[in-house]
Enzyme design. Structure first.
Site: not given
Length: 310
Positions: A269, A14, A37, A77, A212, A144, A173
């Site tokens: 979440r 992206f 991806t 990557a 955000r 991560y 974001n």
């Protein structure tokens, strides 16, 4: 930037593809991407004469032989999924940390001028010292985030030990055209757009009052290029420096699409932080700034892209 040899890892992704598209007319661009991806159709011209595409995983390559005569490396990557990193932390470490150390070693051995590393605001974790400064102690709450923090330390150590220049960019974001709605990376905007276009109820986790700091993908690509050309060795938050609630964001998208669909609210979440906001003072060190007045226009551009795709 002109007449440079640049390497973009994850260059079919992206963000990486936007960097490639901005550089390829005036520079020799090599992309390493295993297509896990990435998508070659993200490039404006996949057959460009200045493009060299290596469809391999970083850990499978002899980077010492590849990095000969390169000026700059843009390292994007990575395994970017928090849930996948929790499920398999060993793979996350291999894909993110081991590959980065291999790449840094190749850069040093070949006298690469500079590496620009794509990091993440995730390393801040649940930190309430808003707006977040780059000097905050990392508080990663997932493998991560820990892998990104580890990479940052390795990069700094290669600067101190070998003199490899670097700039670390901590993205907040990121959004824009071509973002995969199924991506684990900041996908709330494409999810809202696609749900409304498909006449479905978008899902909001929690009460929607979480905030955000969003930034347009073309601005992120520009920041990468400016960082490479800068003399700054250090960390830079890449964001607008403005917060918006998820409810406010949904209303902007809903109004732009002239929709009356009401979102479906689900329990929050566990991995989600409540608020995120960047201190963007350091962006001046790479001569980068963002025009915040363009935010709604950028949302509109993103919506139009998804309309055309559907």
């Amino acid at each position: 930037m002109k007449n440079k040899n640049v390497l973009i890892t994850g260059g079919l992704g992206f963000i990486g593809s936007y960097i490639a598209n901005q550089l390829i007319d005036d520079n020799n661009v090599t992309i390493i991407d295993d297509l896990s991806t990435g998508n070659i159709n993200y490039l404006n011209n996949p057959n460009h004469e200045n493009l060299n595409l290596i469809k391999k995983n970083l850990n499978s390559l002899d980077l010492n032989s590849i990095l000969i005569d390169f000026d700059y490396v843009f390292h994007l990557a990575a395994l970017v999924s928090v849930p996948l990193s929790v499920k398999n932390p060993i793979t996350c470490n291999l894909e993110n940390v081991t590959s980065t150390v291999n790449l840094l070693n190749g850069c040093v051995n070949n006298n690469v001028k500079k590496i620009v590393f794509s990091s993440s605001s995730a390393i801040y974790g649940e930190n309430n010292n808003l707006p977040l400064k780059e000097t905050e102690v990392p508080m990663p709450s997932s493998p991560y985030a820990a892998s990104k923090a580890s990479c940052e330390l390795y990069i700094k150590s290669f600067f101190e030990s070998y003199g490899l220049d670097y700039t670390i960019l901590r993205y907040f974001n990121v959004f824009g055209p071509k973002q995969d709605k199924n991506s684990p990376y900041a996908a709330v905007i494409p999810n809202f757009i696609n749900a409304i276009l498909e006449n479905k109820q978008p899902i909001i986790y929690g009460d929607g009052e979480q905030t955000r700091d969003f930034i347009f993908v073309e601005d992120v690509a520009k920041a990468n290029i400016l960082a490479a050309e800068s003399q700054y060795n250090g960390i830079v938050n890449i964001a607008r420096g403005e917060k918006i609630s998820i409810n406010q964001l949904y209303n902007i998208i809903k109004n732009e699409l002239d929709s009356e669909i009401v979102p479906k609210y689900l329990p929050p979440r566990m991995s989600d932080i409540k608020h995120s906001l960047a201190n963007i003072d350091n962006m001046s060190k790479i001569k980068f700034n963002v025009n915040n007045h363009l935010f709604e226009h950028q949302i509109k551009c993103t919506i139009n892209w998804f309309k055309n795709e559907l």
